[in-house]
Design a protein around this motif. Structure first.
Motif: not given
Length: 179
Positions: A151, A159, A163
């Motif tokens: 992160d 990201g 996801e």
């Protein structure tokens, strides 16, 4: 993962292949989704060679490697020495081709190195997830720390991968076939 009890041992070859495939994927995501122009093939190649020094040095556990700035600096020196030693063993006419791969990237690779580092962290997170899924709680803290590190990289392609693709790594083969 030398200091932790592993349900399944991992070797350098499979780790390097996984990092190469993940680095390729991150470069493709950068290009297709975020307007980049990363060389996905080069990212994969850098991923294949990213831990080459460990052939000579072995893998120093992360808590030891990052224990202090002095140890980290000394280990970087040991890694570079190992890479240079490996390079010196090659025939002269091949050294120029392998030097950028063994000593940290060549011209134009700087933009790819963060993707390779992220791929390495993703491979670590996937290993943690696998160990946790197999009932090994030793990897819970490592998973959380690795996720924080990913992160903090603040890379949009990471990201996106987390996801869209990471959830599949928590599934069994039977569950994947049901999707």
């Amino acid at each position: 993962w030398g200091l932790m009890r592993n349900t399944r041992a991992e070797n350098l070859s499979e780790h390097s292949l996984e990092v190469a495939m993940l680095a390729h994927c991150l470069a493709v995501l950068r290009n297709r989704r975020f307007g980049g122009s990363a060389d996905a093939g080069r990212a994969a190649l850098l991923g294949l060679f990213h831990d080459t020094s460990e052939i000579v040095t072995g893998d120093l556990p992360t808590p030891v490697k990052y224990f202090s700035p002095e140890i980290r600096s000394a280990y970087k020196h040991v890694e570079l020495s190992a890479r240079r030693k490996m390079l010196s063993l090659l025939p002269d006419d091949l050294r120029l081709d392998y030097e950028p791969l063994l000593t940290g990237g060549g011209e134009g690779d700087a933009g790819l190195l963060p993707l390779v580092k992220a791929a390495d962290k993703l491979a670590a997170l996937i290993k943690c997830m696998e160990e946790e899924r197999l009932g090994n709680p030793e990897f819970t803290q490592a998973a959380a720390a690795t996720r924080r590190a990913l992160d903090e990289m603040d890379l949009p392609e990471v990201g996106c991968f987390i996801e869209e693709f990471l959830p599949a790594y928590a599934l069994t083969l039977d569950e994947l076939n049901q999707e």
